[in-house]
Design a protein around this motif. Structure first.
Motif, PDB file in Angstrom:
ATOM      1  N   LEU A   4      12.276  16.189 -29.041  1.00 47.82           N
ATOM      2  CA  LEU A   4      11.571  15.323 -28.107  1.00 47.82           C
ATOM      3  C   LEU A   4      10.187  15.053 -28.681  1.00 47.82           C
ATOM      4  CD1 LEU A   4      12.433  17.036 -24.685  1.00 47.82           C
ATOM      5  CD2 LEU A   4      13.590  15.122 -25.773  1.00 47.82           C
ATOM      6  N   VAL A   5       9.834  13.798 -28.810  1.00 44.75           N
ATOM      7  CA  VAL A   5       8.539  13.430 -29.367  1.00 44.75           C
ATOM      8  C   VAL A   5       7.789  12.598 -28.339  1.00 44.75           C
ATOM      9  CG1 VAL A   5       7.325  12.225 -31.205  1.00 44.75           C
ATOM     10  CG2 VAL A   5       9.446  13.473 -31.709  1.00 44.75           C
ATOM     11  N   GLU A   6       6.633  13.112 -27.926  1.00 46.94           N
ATOM     12  CA  GLU A   6       5.807  12.430 -26.937  1.00 46.94           C
ATOM     13  C   GLU A   6       4.717  11.613 -27.620  1.00 46.94           C
ATOM     14  OE1 GLU A   6       6.175  16.530 -24.442  1.00 46.94           O
ATOM     15  OE2 GLU A   6       5.286  16.144 -26.404  1.00 46.94           O
ATOM     16  N   SER A   7       4.271  10.588 -26.924  1.00 49.30           N
ATOM     17  CA  SER A   7       3.156   9.779 -27.396  1.00 49.30           C
ATOM     18  C   SER A   7       2.471   9.141 -26.195  1.00 49.30           C
ATOM     19  CB  SER A   7       3.638   8.711 -28.373  1.00 49.30           C
ATOM     20  OG  SER A   7       4.562   7.841 -27.739  1.00 49.30           O
ATOM     21  N   GLY A   8       1.263   8.647 -26.433  1.00 46.18           N
ATOM     22  CA  GLY A   8       0.574   7.886 -25.401  1.00 46.18           C
ATOM     23  C   GLY A   8      -0.578   8.594 -24.725  1.00 46.18           C
ATOM     24  N   TYR A  37       6.076  17.520 -17.196  1.00 44.11           N
ATOM     25  CA  TYR A  37       5.310  18.636 -16.665  1.00 44.11           C
ATOM     26  C   TYR A  37       3.897  18.536 -17.242  1.00 44.11           C
ATOM     27  CZ  TYR A  37       9.579  21.057 -15.123  1.00 44.11           C
ATOM     28  OH  TYR A  37      10.753  21.402 -14.494  1.00 44.11           O
ATOM     29  N   ARG A  38       2.971  19.266 -16.639  1.00 38.70           N
ATOM     30  CA  ARG A  38       1.629  19.339 -17.201  1.00 38.70           C
ATOM     31  C   ARG A  38       1.076  20.744 -17.004  1.00 38.70           C
ATOM     32  NH1 ARG A  38      -1.601  15.337 -12.972  1.00 38.70           N
ATOM     33  NH2 ARG A  38      -1.559  16.732 -11.143  1.00 38.70           N
ATOM     34  N   ARG A  39       0.166  21.099 -17.896  1.00 35.86           N
ATOM     35  CA  ARG A  39      -0.493  22.395 -17.809  1.00 35.86           C
ATOM     36  C   ARG A  39      -1.948  22.226 -18.167  1.00 35.86           C
ATOM     37  NH1 ARG A  39       2.280  27.037 -20.952  1.00 35.86           N
ATOM     38  NH2 ARG A  39       3.310  27.413 -18.960  1.00 35.86           N
ATOM     39  N   ASP A  40      -2.786  22.652 -17.247  1.00 36.94           N
ATOM     40  CA  ASP A  40      -4.220  22.697 -17.472  1.00 36.94           C
ATOM     41  C   ASP A  40      -4.575  24.136 -17.820  1.00 36.94           C
ATOM     42  OD1 ASP A  40      -7.174  21.842 -15.501  1.00 36.94           O
ATOM     43  OD2 ASP A  40      -6.731  21.586 -17.617  1.00 36.94           O
ATOM     44  N   PRO A  41      -5.490  24.363 -18.758  1.00 40.47           N
ATOM     45  CA  PRO A  41      -5.851  25.744 -19.103  1.00 40.47           C
ATOM     46  C   PRO A  41      -6.236  26.553 -17.878  1.00 40.47           C
ATOM     47  CG  PRO A  41      -6.808  24.237 -20.668  1.00 40.47           C
ATOM     48  CD  PRO A  41      -6.190  23.390 -19.586  1.00 40.47           C
ATOM     49  N   GLY A  42      -5.663  27.727 -17.774  1.00 42.53           N
ATOM     50  CA  GLY A  42      -5.959  28.594 -16.648  1.00 42.53           C
ATOM     51  C   GLY A  42      -5.085  28.348 -15.435  1.00 42.53           C
ATOM     52  N   TYR A  94       3.881  17.615 -20.935  1.00 41.79           N
ATOM     53  CA  TYR A  94       5.073  17.971 -21.694  1.00 41.79           C
ATOM     54  C   TYR A  94       6.288  17.234 -21.148  1.00 41.79           C
ATOM     55  CZ  TYR A  94       2.262  21.928 -23.306  1.00 41.79           C
ATOM     56  OH  TYR A  94       1.282  22.710 -23.846  1.00 41.79           O
ATOM     57  N   CYS A  95       7.099  16.762 -22.050  1.00 42.66           N
ATOM     58  CA  CYS A  95       8.370  16.141 -21.704  1.00 42.66           C
ATOM     59  C   CYS A  95       9.461  17.211 -21.712  1.00 42.66           C
ATOM     60  CB  CYS A  95       8.673  15.065 -22.740  1.00 42.66           C
ATOM     61  SG  CYS A  95      10.282  14.302 -22.594  1.00 42.66           S
ATOM     62  N   TYR A 111      15.264  21.293 -23.320  1.00 46.69           N
ATOM     63  CA  TYR A 111      14.430  21.077 -24.500  1.00 46.69           C
ATOM     64  C   TYR A 111      13.053  20.568 -24.061  1.00 46.69           C
ATOM     65  CZ  TYR A 111      18.715  21.541 -27.161  1.00 46.69           C
ATOM     66  OH  TYR A 111      19.883  22.027 -27.696  1.00 46.69           O
ATOM     67  N   TRP A 112      12.051  20.956 -24.840  1.00 44.85           N
ATOM     68  CA  TRP A 112      10.672  20.574 -24.553  1.00 44.85           C
ATOM     69  C   TRP A 112      10.059  19.816 -25.710  1.00 44.85           C
ATOM     70  CZ3 TRP A 112       8.453  21.469 -19.861  1.00 44.85           C
ATOM     71  CH2 TRP A 112       9.077  22.398 -19.022  1.00 44.85           C
ATOM     72  N   GLY A 113       9.169  18.880 -25.373  1.00 45.87           N
ATOM     73  CA  GLY A 113       8.369  18.236 -26.379  1.00 45.87           C
ATOM     74  C   GLY A 113       7.175  19.108 -26.742  1.00 45.87           C
ATOM     75  N   GLN A 114       6.381  18.642 -27.697  1.00 42.05           N
ATOM     76  CA  GLN A 114       5.255  19.432 -28.196  1.00 42.05           C
ATOM     77  C   GLN A 114       4.021  19.297 -27.320  1.00 42.05           C
ATOM     78  OE1 GLN A 114       6.091  16.492 -29.304  1.00 42.05           O
ATOM     79  NE2 GLN A 114       4.190  15.338 -29.593  1.00 42.05           N
TER      80      GLN A 114
END
Length: 122
Positions: A4-8, A37-42, A94-95, A111-114
């Motif tokens: 999986l390749v993310e862009s944008g 999905y998304r992840r913010d530090p902490g 993340y995708c 599967y997850w993107g980078q």
């Protein structure tokens, strides 16, 4: 294997827009659900939006009315249109794809993107 390749991603001012893309490649039978999905530090990873193979969508309350998930099944690509961005949308996005490798009877594999960074700041 599936890639999986993310862009944008990028830097945008509050109130602005970005469009994320995630393209899947490799050998597989079908991609069932796709999601962002998304992840913010902490913070913990958060489901932002998901879409089924048939196009049924689901959104986190925090993004309803601002974000739109869509997919091009023929291109094995999922998109996330993000409008009216806020500083709290800043995160790594993340995708995710739930994939059946061999046939419709195969067990789903995830599967997850980078990840791609989205920063909302003036």
């Amino acid at each position: 294997q599936v890639q999986l390749v993310e862009s944008g991603g990028g830097l945008v001012q509050p109130g602005g827009s970005l469009r994320l893309s995630c393209a899947a490649s490799g050998r597989f039978f079908r991609i069932d659900n796709m999601a962002w999905y998304r992840r913010d530090p902490g913070k913990q990873r958060e489901l932002v939006a998901s879409i089924t193979f048939g196009g049924i969508t689901n959104y986190a309350d925090s993004v309803k009315g601002r974000f739109t998930i869509s997919r091009d099944t023929a291109k094995n690509t999922v998109y996330l249109q993000m409008n009216s961005l806020k500083s709290e949308d800043t995160a790594v996005y993340y995708c995710y794809a739930a994939v059946r490798i061999g046939s419709s009877f195969s067990t789903q594999s995830g599967y997850w993107g980078q990840g791609t960074q989205v920063t909302v700041s003036s």
